[in-house]
Write an enzyme that holds these catalytic residues in place. Sequence first.
Site, PDB file in Angstrom:
ATOM      1  N   GLY A 267      49.925  38.123  35.275  1.00  0.00           N
ATOM      2  CA  GLY A 267      50.092  39.490  34.765  1.00  0.00           C
ATOM      3  C   GLY A 267      49.325  39.726  33.484  1.00  0.00           C
ATOM      4  O   GLY A 267      49.783  39.356  32.397  1.00  0.00           O
TER       5      GLY A 267
ATOM      6  N   GLU B 242      39.046  41.570  38.469  1.00  0.00           N
ATOM      7  CA  GLU B 242      38.395  40.398  37.846  1.00  0.00           C
ATOM      8  C   GLU B 242      37.131  40.809  37.093  1.00  0.00           C
ATOM      9  O   GLU B 242      36.123  40.106  37.125  1.00  0.00           O
ATOM     10  CB  GLU B 242      38.034  39.360  38.913  1.00  0.00           C
TER      11      GLU B 242
ATOM     12  N   THR C  15      35.123  44.648  36.262  1.00  0.00           N
ATOM     13  CA  THR C  15      34.397  45.582  37.136  1.00  0.00           C
ATOM     14  C   THR C  15      32.896  45.265  37.106  1.00  0.00           C
ATOM     15  O   THR C  15      32.407  44.546  36.235  1.00  0.00           O
ATOM     16  CB  THR C  15      34.595  47.039  36.676  1.00  0.00           C
TER      17      THR C  15
HETATM   18  C1  LIG Z   1      44.287  45.114  44.597  1.00  0.00           C
HETATM   19  C2  LIG Z   1      44.184  44.734  43.146  1.00  0.00           C
HETATM   20  C3  LIG Z   1      44.692  43.514  42.713  1.00  0.00           C
HETATM   21  C4  LIG Z   1      44.680  43.177  41.355  1.00  0.00           C
HETATM   22  N1  LIG Z   1      45.233  41.994  40.945  1.00  0.00           N
HETATM   23  C5  LIG Z   1      45.396  41.751  39.614  1.00  0.00           C
HETATM   24  C6  LIG Z   1      46.140  40.629  39.147  1.00  0.00           C
HETATM   25  O1  LIG Z   1      46.598  39.788  39.944  1.00  0.00           O
HETATM   26  N2  LIG Z   1      46.357  40.478  37.818  1.00  0.00           N
HETATM   27  C7  LIG Z   1      45.867  41.370  36.895  1.00  0.00           C
HETATM   28  O2  LIG Z   1      46.123  41.186  35.701  1.00  0.00           O
HETATM   29  N3  LIG Z   1      45.133  42.445  37.299  1.00  0.00           N
HETATM   30  C8  LIG Z   1      44.901  42.664  38.623  1.00  0.00           C
HETATM   31  N4  LIG Z   1      44.201  43.766  39.045  1.00  0.00           N
HETATM   32  C9  LIG Z   1      43.732  44.730  38.048  1.00  0.00           C
HETATM   33  C10 LIG Z   1      42.230  44.720  37.837  1.00  0.00           C
HETATM   34  O3  LIG Z   1      41.836  43.545  37.185  1.00  0.00           O
HETATM   35  C11 LIG Z   1      41.860  46.002  37.077  1.00  0.00           C
HETATM   36  O4  LIG Z   1      42.003  47.062  37.997  1.00  0.00           O
HETATM   37  C12 LIG Z   1      40.442  45.946  36.509  1.00  0.00           C
HETATM   38  O5  LIG Z   1      40.397  45.102  35.391  1.00  0.00           O
HETATM   39  C13 LIG Z   1      39.933  47.334  36.081  1.00  0.00           C
HETATM   40  O6  LIG Z   1      40.858  47.978  35.283  1.00  0.00           O
HETATM   41  P1  LIG Z   1      41.300  49.481  35.618  1.00  0.00           P
HETATM   42  O7  LIG Z   1      41.643  49.581  37.042  1.00  0.00           O
HETATM   43  O8  LIG Z   1      42.325  49.870  34.600  1.00  0.00           O
HETATM   44  O9  LIG Z   1      39.992  50.341  35.411  1.00  0.00           O
HETATM   45  P2  LIG Z   1      39.404  50.897  34.031  1.00  0.00           P
HETATM   46  O10 LIG Z   1      39.309  49.791  33.030  1.00  0.00           O
HETATM   47  O11 LIG Z   1      40.133  52.120  33.632  1.00  0.00           O
HETATM   48  O12 LIG Z   1      37.915  51.277  34.458  1.00  0.00           O
HETATM   49  C14 LIG Z   1      37.636  52.474  35.212  1.00  0.00           C
HETATM   50  C15 LIG Z   1      36.124  52.630  35.275  1.00  0.00           C
HETATM   51  O13 LIG Z   1      35.602  52.745  33.930  1.00  0.00           O
HETATM   52  C16 LIG Z   1      34.598  51.768  33.755  1.00  0.00           C
HETATM   53  N5  LIG Z   1      34.590  51.292  32.370  1.00  0.00           N
HETATM   54  C17 LIG Z   1      35.646  50.943  31.598  1.00  0.00           C
HETATM   55  N6  LIG Z   1      35.215  50.543  30.385  1.00  0.00           N
HETATM   56  C18 LIG Z   1      33.864  50.641  30.407  1.00  0.00           C
HETATM   57  C19 LIG Z   1      32.822  50.360  29.464  1.00  0.00           C
HETATM   58  N7  LIG Z   1      33.083  49.870  28.233  1.00  0.00           N
HETATM   59  N8  LIG Z   1      31.552  50.566  29.844  1.00  0.00           N
HETATM   60  C20 LIG Z   1      31.257  51.045  31.083  1.00  0.00           C
HETATM   61  N9  LIG Z   1      32.186  51.316  32.021  1.00  0.00           N
HETATM   62  C21 LIG Z   1      33.466  51.111  31.678  1.00  0.00           C
HETATM   63  C22 LIG Z   1      34.954  50.634  34.701  1.00  0.00           C
HETATM   64  O14 LIG Z   1      33.824  49.817  34.977  1.00  0.00           O
HETATM   65  C23 LIG Z   1      35.427  51.439  35.922  1.00  0.00           C
HETATM   66  O15 LIG Z   1      34.313  51.872  36.645  1.00  0.00           O
HETATM   67  C24 LIG Z   1      44.120  44.083  40.419  1.00  0.00           C
HETATM   68  C25 LIG Z   1      43.557  45.294  40.864  1.00  0.00           C
HETATM   69  C26 LIG Z   1      43.579  45.619  42.208  1.00  0.00           C
HETATM   70  C27 LIG Z   1      42.993  46.929  42.661  1.00  0.00           C
END
Ligand SMILES: Cc1cc2nc3c(=O)[nH]c(=O)nc-3n(C[C@H](O)[C@H](O)[C@H](O)COP(=O)(O)OP(=O)(O)OC[C@H]3O[C@@H](n4cnc5c(N)ncnc54)[C@H](O)[C@@H]3O)c2cc1C
Length: 388
Positions: A133, A367, A369
């Site tokens: 988490g 892991e 983006t």
């Molecule tokens: C099915 C699934 C399983 C998952 N499993 C886990 C898990 O086991 N444990 C865990 O901890 N997390 C988990 N995650 C979470 C995952 O790691 C996050 O979704 C990921 O880190 C992206 O965060 P966010 O979704 O909040 O997107 P955001 O961080 O809000 O990003 C949204 C968009 O903005 C872009 N962006 C953000 N900041 C910048 C920047 N500085 N420059 C350019 N672009 C930017 C991103 O690239 C993306 O395109 C999981 C997600 C999914 C969908």
Amino acid sequence: MPFRGVDYFSVDSLFSEQELLVRQTARRFADERILPLIRDCFRDARFPKELIPEMADLGFFGANLEGYGCAAMSNVEYGLVMQEVERVDSGIRSFVSVQGALVMYPILSFGSDAQKNKWLPALQSGKAIGCFGLTEPDFGSNPAGMRATARRDGDSWVLNGEKTWITNGGISDVALVWARAEEGVLGFLVETGTPGYTTSDIHGKWSMRASVTSSLSFSDCRVKESDRLPLAKGLKAPLSCLSQARYGIGWGVIGAAMDCYETARAYSVLRKQFDDKPIASHQLVQEKLAWMITEITKAQLLALHAGRLKDQKKLDPAHVSMLKRNNTAIALDCARLSRDLLGANGITDEYPVMRHLCNLETVKTYEGTDHIHALVIGERVTGVAAYK
Ligand SMILES: Cc1cc2nc3c(=O)[nH]c(=O)nc-3n(C[C@H](O)[C@H](O)[C@H](O)COP(=O)(O)OP(=O)(O)OC[C@H]3O[C@@H](n4cnc5c(N)ncnc54)[C@H](O)[C@@H]3O)c2cc1C
């Protein structure tokens, strides 16, 4: 039909006998045990828990770790296991990745002897399931902003906060939770059933439907000091776990890409349009297949080189960023091109392509983006960090 592999450039000649044997074992398991279940699991949004003991027996959990019953595979062997599992479904590979790279690896690296003895044999044998988490509702790409807190109170810690998008959350026996304390970010092992700790599964996903994804909630959840990972201090601890998992993803997605390519290749030879000619006879179709096999070959070589470097302890996180980003991007593009070549059939679950496509949309995001890994590479080559 058992999968015959995709090897345009004799990449197989670069693997040892032992590596090929590991791949063959994982390939057979994927074909015989995961494949027959996966369409219905994806339809029903069900994780096939019944496969856990078999995957444990094959040494899939913590496969590249040593001790506590782990298989001590080389990093290339481990990568080939990830490839074969994800060739069938990214959701099943996610389960294996989380269990090994995100739960067992940090316990082995940062845990006390008591924590290792309690959890590692249970996790390796599949008798216990773990989750990791880190992500929160308002902090995904930027975990440094996390709001979950840990407050010391005598011999215990009090956890408060929310985690979301957590793979395996609702089916876990133990959650490795990262929270902010006065000392910085710390990691805690929270057992299911601990008062103040609840989970709720996320529904309505069009991606990773054969994987459980959950939110975790901590409300004055009290854990003992002995449940804190003693050697994990600061954000670099969870980030080092992510590097392990991303390495496995870099291999896994090649499997999904291979399956999409092979499905499209076989389909294009059989499917006839215009004068009873196979669609494979058209240049536009061949160009797509040529693009796919070229990118898959490059991805195979990148993963293999990364694996050899990792076995020599020379792989660093910026290398892993390129591996994860490139291989995921080309796998997603292969899935899209394959879907196109299958025409209307490509949108049904009679073929695996649309399922891979939907799954790979998650793999692109979790892991780190695609953007964030581009920024890691950009920082490496310019010396300038551009995250903020
Ligand atoms: C099915 C699934 C399983 C998952 N499993 C886990 C898990 O086991 N444990 C865990 O901890 N997390 C988990 N995650 C979470 C995952 O790691 C996050 O979704 C990921 O880190 C992206 O965060 P966010 O979704 O909040 O997107 P955001 O961080 O809000 O990003 C949204 C968009 O903005 C872009 N962006 C953000 N900041 C910048 C920047 N500085 N420059 C350019 N672009 C930017 C991103 O690239 C993306 O395109 C999981 C997600 C999914 C969908």
